[in-house]
Design an enzyme around this catalytic site. Structure first.
Site, PDB file in Angstrom:
ATOM      1  N   TYR A  72       0.833  -1.211   0.000  1.00  0.00           N
ATOM      2  CA  TYR A  72       0.000   0.000   0.000  1.00  0.00           C
ATOM      3  C   TYR A  72       0.867   1.261   0.000  1.00  0.00           C
ATOM      4  CZ  TYR A  72      -3.818   3.164   0.941  1.00  0.00           C
ATOM      5  OH  TYR A  72      -4.738   4.166   0.838  1.00  0.00           O
ATOM      6  N   PHE A 124      -6.054  20.758 -24.995  1.00  0.00           N
ATOM      7  CA  PHE A 124      -6.584  19.435 -25.314  1.00  0.00           C
ATOM      8  C   PHE A 124      -7.991  19.369 -24.710  1.00  0.00           C
ATOM      9  CE2 PHE A 124      -7.036  14.885 -24.151  1.00  0.00           C
ATOM     10  CZ  PHE A 124      -7.006  14.373 -25.426  1.00  0.00           C
ATOM     11  N   ASP A 125      -8.858  18.496 -25.240  1.00  0.00           N
ATOM     12  CA  ASP A 125     -10.266  18.572 -24.811  1.00  0.00           C
ATOM     13  C   ASP A 125     -10.494  18.332 -23.316  1.00  0.00           C
ATOM     14  OD1 ASP A 125      -9.843  15.863 -25.119  1.00  0.00           O
ATOM     15  OD2 ASP A 125     -11.394  15.554 -26.627  1.00  0.00           O
ATOM     16  N   ASP A 215       1.569  20.466 -20.440  1.00  0.00           N
ATOM     17  CA  ASP A 215       0.709  19.312 -20.643  1.00  0.00           C
ATOM     18  C   ASP A 215       1.571  18.415 -21.540  1.00  0.00           C
ATOM     19  OD1 ASP A 215      -1.285  17.522 -21.194  1.00  0.00           O
ATOM     20  OD2 ASP A 215      -2.704  18.978 -22.013  1.00  0.00           O
ATOM     21  N   ALA A 217       2.079  15.115 -22.446  1.00  0.00           N
ATOM     22  CA  ALA A 217       1.803  13.739 -22.900  1.00  0.00           C
ATOM     23  C   ALA A 217       2.796  13.230 -23.952  1.00  0.00           C
ATOM     24  CB  ALA A 217       0.375  13.643 -23.437  1.00  0.00           C
ATOM     25  N   LYS A 258       0.568   8.033 -23.376  1.00  0.00           N
ATOM     26  CA  LYS A 258       1.199   8.375 -24.655  1.00  0.00           C
ATOM     27  C   LYS A 258       2.689   8.062 -24.550  1.00  0.00           C
ATOM     28  CE  LYS A 258      -2.803  10.716 -24.889  1.00  0.00           C
ATOM     29  NZ  LYS A 258      -3.467  11.465 -23.833  1.00  0.00           N
ATOM     30  N   HIS A 450     -20.099  13.318 -29.740  1.00  0.00           N
ATOM     31  CA  HIS A 450     -19.498  12.394 -30.709  1.00  0.00           C
ATOM     32  C   HIS A 450     -19.288  10.995 -30.141  1.00  0.00           C
ATOM     33  CE1 HIS A 450     -16.101  14.142 -28.553  1.00  0.00           C
ATOM     34  NE2 HIS A 450     -15.402  13.064 -28.856  1.00  0.00           N
TER      35      HIS A 450
HETATM   36  C1  LIG Z   1      -4.443  12.273 -23.524  1.00  0.00           C
HETATM   37  C2  LIG Z   1      -4.173  13.671 -23.167  1.00  0.00           C
HETATM   38  C3  LIG Z   1      -4.630  14.216 -21.958  1.00  0.00           C
HETATM   39  C4  LIG Z   1      -5.504  13.440 -20.995  1.00  0.00           C
HETATM   40  O1  LIG Z   1      -4.905  12.308 -20.545  1.00  0.00           O
HETATM   41  P1  LIG Z   1      -5.710  10.983 -20.124  1.00  0.00           P
HETATM   42  O2  LIG Z   1      -4.644  10.064 -19.691  1.00  0.00           O
HETATM   43  O3  LIG Z   1      -6.464  10.511 -21.347  1.00  0.00           O
HETATM   44  O4  LIG Z   1      -6.641  11.371 -19.031  1.00  0.00           O
HETATM   45  C5  LIG Z   1      -4.298  15.533 -21.683  1.00  0.00           C
HETATM   46  N1  LIG Z   1      -3.583  16.266 -22.539  1.00  0.00           N
HETATM   47  C6  LIG Z   1      -3.132  15.774 -23.704  1.00  0.00           C
HETATM   48  C7  LIG Z   1      -2.320  16.641 -24.615  1.00  0.00           C
HETATM   49  C8  LIG Z   1      -3.405  14.470 -24.064  1.00  0.00           C
HETATM   50  O5  LIG Z   1      -2.987  13.994 -25.240  1.00  0.00           O
END
Ligand SMILES: *Cc1c(COP(=O)(O)O)cnc(C)c1O
Length: 468
Positions: A72, A124-125, A215, A217, A258, A450
């Site tokens: 844990y 990003f969305d 951000d 990823a 990613k 979508h």
């Molecule tokens: C995928 C992504 C996110 C969100 O990450 P999740 O692991 O899907 O929650 C945030 N910003 C960017 C640029 C991403 O490609």
């Protein structure tokens, strides 16, 4: 013509895939209301829906799973994970979490006040949605070249520094608690941000006393593009470029699905000790204890290994080369795409390919349906179906600039011959393009339509279209 990229690995474990008969594919796509999010994954032959969490683990990551320590608190895999994140991302404190969007949630619920602005090169969305959910107002400042279809500027992911500075001067720095750079810039096609641009954004942050977050990823793909296209970086290692990039940031939000080369995971990493306590409280509240944050010990291990594998130059040569090769083949068969190609997929311009279908009748979705019918291929619409929802505040639909089909390429998953197969199917669609029909929505939810909406194919629209 791009060189055919050779996979720098051989295949040790195989997962069979199969192509259903065409009649069955036609029946399935109709049954799900022409929405590919509603298809069973097993009914897909080549799945290009997303590059998020869909890649293959290496033998080293698989071996890492076996040394997962599921204690844990204080699992050995946590210490490996923490040390790796600190080394690459150059931050003092690391908070693990199970996806990138949780890092966003934890950060924004701690630092945002209602009515605050959050500038980004392009949100990003999930980042946009999390900002708005906490009462913040997301604002995008993509560089001018991002929208110029004829420009082959390699760093179309850049932020527009002049507009960013003018905006902060206008609203006042007190209303801007953070500036974010998304690397690579997902929403403009996975295109990179240059080191010079990152340094310039840092300069604006220093000028106004605002923290800078990434951000991050696709940090490794971004570092690779810097090495290839920015002068002064030709002879640097990808690791040292990634470290220099991250050194400009005060904090990192990461989706390890990613460039973590993992199937699940994420983290938040920061330098500011004053912020740490509040973030940790939130982490424990919504994810779990500080040394696992919603992840298994074995996942932490796979991510620690994956973060480093993502920085290997032969892997990145293949990864980015594969996308470039895919894009050039598509152009050769007459499919218009967004250029230059980025790091994680190809964006086909269905608006240009299918000018006889109006945006209101979803030309990009028409192409998505056709890819599945003809080839069992799953792609995703990024156009009026995704972005044309009514704005909840104004009640008006916002028209996106382009009607795109994204074919994302999972990491280390498909070979060049899989992509050549996709190109063959696209070539057939290009030949028969005048026969593709428009669609209309028959059922939709209030938000993010979508994912779940249902459509019907419009008989007799446009006149002469007979696919079905
Ligand atoms: C995928 C992504 C996110 C969100 O990450 P999740 O692991 O899907 O929650 C945030 N910003 C960017 C640029 C991403 O490609």
């Amino acid at each position: 013509m791009a060189k055919r990229p050779i996979e720098p690995f051989r295949i040790k474990a195989v997962e069979p895939i199969s192509l259903l008969p065409e009649a069955q594919r036609r029946r399935i796509i109709k049954e799900v209301g022409f929405n590919v999010f509603r298809i069973r994954a097993e009914d897909v032959f080549i799945d290009l829906l997303t590059d998020s969490g869909t890649g293959s683990l290496s033998q080293f990551q698989q071996a890492g799973l076996m040394i997962g320590d599921e204690s844990y608190a204080g699992s050995r895999n946590w210490f490996h994970f923490e040390q790796t994140v600190k080394e690459i991302f150059q931050k003092k404190f690391v908070l693990p979490c199970h996806q990138g969007r949780v890092a966003e949630n934890i950060l924004f619920s701690t630092i945002l006040k209602k009515g605050d602005y959050v500038p980004n090169n392009t949100h990003f969305d999930t980042t946009r949605a999390n900002t708005m959910h906490k009462g913040g107002i997301p604002v995008d400042f993509p560089c001018r070249e991002a929208d110029d279809e004829r420009s082959d500027f390699p760093f179309k992911g850049n932020m527009d520094i002049d507009r960013l500075r003018a905006f902060i001067q206008k609203v006042g720095p007190d209303r801007v608690p953070v500036i974010i750079i998304t690397v690579t810039n997902n929403s403009v096609g996975g295109l990179p941000v240059s080191m010079a641009n990152i340094a310039a954004v840092r300069g604006v942050c220093d000028e106004f006393g605002i923290p800078l977050f990434f951000d991050a990823a696709r940090y490794a793909e971004n570092a690779y593009f810097i090495k290839r296209h920015e002068s002064g970086y030709e002879d640097r290692t990808i690791m040292s470029i990634a470290q220099e990039m991250c050194g400009h940031a005060d904090g990192i939000m990461m989706s390890a699905k990613k460039d973590g080369l993992a199937n699940m995971g994420g983290f938040l990493a920061i330098n500011d000790e004053k912020l740490l306590g509040r973030l940790q409280e939130m982490l424990i509240l919504i994810e779990g204890f500080l040394t696992y944050g919603g992840l298994n010990g074995r996942d932490l291990e796979a991510i620690a290994i994956g973060l480093k594998e993502a920085l290997c130059e032969d892997y990145l040569d293949y990864r980015v080369g594969q996308i470039r090769y895919f894009g050039e083949m598509l152009q050769q068969v007459g499919c218009p795409i967004v250029t230059p190609t980025g790091g994680h997929g190809i964006f086909a311009d269905a608006g240009k390919l299918l000018p006889h279908i109006e945006p209101a009748h979803f030309p990009a979705q028409s192409m998505v349906v056709e890819l599945y019918r003809r080839g069992g291929i799953r792609a995703v619409e990024i156009g009026s179906m995704m972005f044309g929802d009514k704005d909840p505040n104004t009640g008006k639909a916002v028209a996106p600039k382009r009607e795109l089909v994204r074919m994302a390429v999972p990491r280390r998953m498909y070979t060049a011959s899989h992509l050549e197969y996709v190109v063959d199917i696209v070539a057939e669609i290009v030949k028969d393009k005048d026969r593709l029909r428009g669609y209309r929505i028959v059922k939709e939810p209030a938000y993010l339509r979508h994912f779940t909406c249902e459509l019907e194919e419009m008989a007799g629209y446009p006149a002469g279209a007979i696919s079905g």
